[in-house]
Write an enzyme that holds these catalytic residues in place. Sequence first.
Site, PDB file in Angstrom:
ATOM      1  CB  SER A 107      -0.951  -0.076   1.201  1.00  0.00           C
ATOM      2  OG  SER A 107      -1.927   0.908   1.132  1.00  0.00           O
ATOM      3  CG  ASP A 157      -7.589  -2.145  -3.147  1.00  0.00           C
ATOM      4  OD1 ASP A 157      -8.179  -1.349  -2.390  1.00  0.00           O
ATOM      5  OD2 ASP A 157      -6.368  -2.383  -3.075  1.00  0.00           O
ATOM      6  CG  HIS A 188      -5.962  -1.982   0.483  1.00  0.00           C
ATOM      7  ND1 HIS A 188      -5.534  -1.446  -0.717  1.00  0.00           N
ATOM      8  CD2 HIS A 188      -5.156  -1.446   1.435  1.00  0.00           C
ATOM      9  CE1 HIS A 188      -4.529  -0.613  -0.497  1.00  0.00           C
ATOM     10  NE2 HIS A 188      -4.275  -0.609   0.806  1.00  0.00           N
TER      11      HIS A 188
HETATM   12  C1  MLT Z   1      -1.291   5.975  -0.161  1.00  0.00           C
HETATM   13  O1  MLT Z   1      -1.680   6.941   0.448  1.00  0.00           O
HETATM   14  O2  MLT Z   1      -0.107   5.685  -0.359  1.00  0.00           O
HETATM   15  C2  MLT Z   1      -2.352   5.102  -0.699  1.00  0.00           C
HETATM   16  O3  MLT Z   1      -3.570   5.777  -0.669  1.00  0.00           O
HETATM   17  C3  MLT Z   1      -2.446   3.830   0.050  1.00  0.00           C
HETATM   18  C4  MLT Z   1      -2.608   4.023   1.519  1.00  0.00           C
HETATM   19  O4  MLT Z   1      -3.710   4.269   1.996  1.00  0.00           O
HETATM   20  O5  MLT Z   1      -1.619   3.911   2.211  1.00  0.00           O
END
Ligand code: MLT
Length: 204
Positions: A107, A157, A188
């Site tokens: 992520s 996701d 996710h």
């Molecule tokens: C980010 O902010 O890098 C993406 O939205 C994934 C997350 O929630 O970390």
Amino acid sequence: MNDLGFEHIFQAAADPAAPTLLLLHGTGGNEHDLIPLAERIAPEAAVLSPRGNVLEGHMPRFFRRLAEGVFDLEDLRVRTHELAAFVKASAARYGFDAERVIAVGFSNGANIAASLLLLTPGVLSGAVLFRAMVPIVPDPLPSLRGTRILMSNGRADPLIPASQAEVLADLFRRCGAHVALEWQAGGHNLTKRDLDLAADFLRT
Ligand code: MLT
């Protein structure tokens, strides 16, 4: 703050020929999160696991965002270069091979790993990106020839539209990287199949 610039965990490899996995956690995670995952997918590898230096409320991240999925690109650039410097300084401190560092990111951690590939080519020799999206599109594109990338995204996701993964995979291919984009039925969260794919990727 640690003198290398990030709070982190380093674990040397039992086998000195094994690569080093750069473990990059998701939003709200820390340097401990992905250690069990690394032990599962590549028990012989060394691990370098930093904690993101940015706080969103009380949640560590690797770079700032303006909203969900909307990134602060200036901060992303600065943080990406900071992380690249940390990897190089850690190689000198701990004595691992800086030419054989493979990121494993989830992520937000996958997004900064993608940014490392695109903005600081040569720092990573490969990457496993779980649930990544396009962090930034550099102009000109770097050469990633010889770089192996596994992407694994969830069809359902809610945070990352499928098109984002397709665009990122295509971007890496235009840079000359060898990219495998794998789709999971879920969302996710990571599944056993994600881990099996990563283990296979890291074995070859
Ligand atoms: C980010 O902010 O890098 C993406 O939205 C994934 C997350 O929630 O970390």
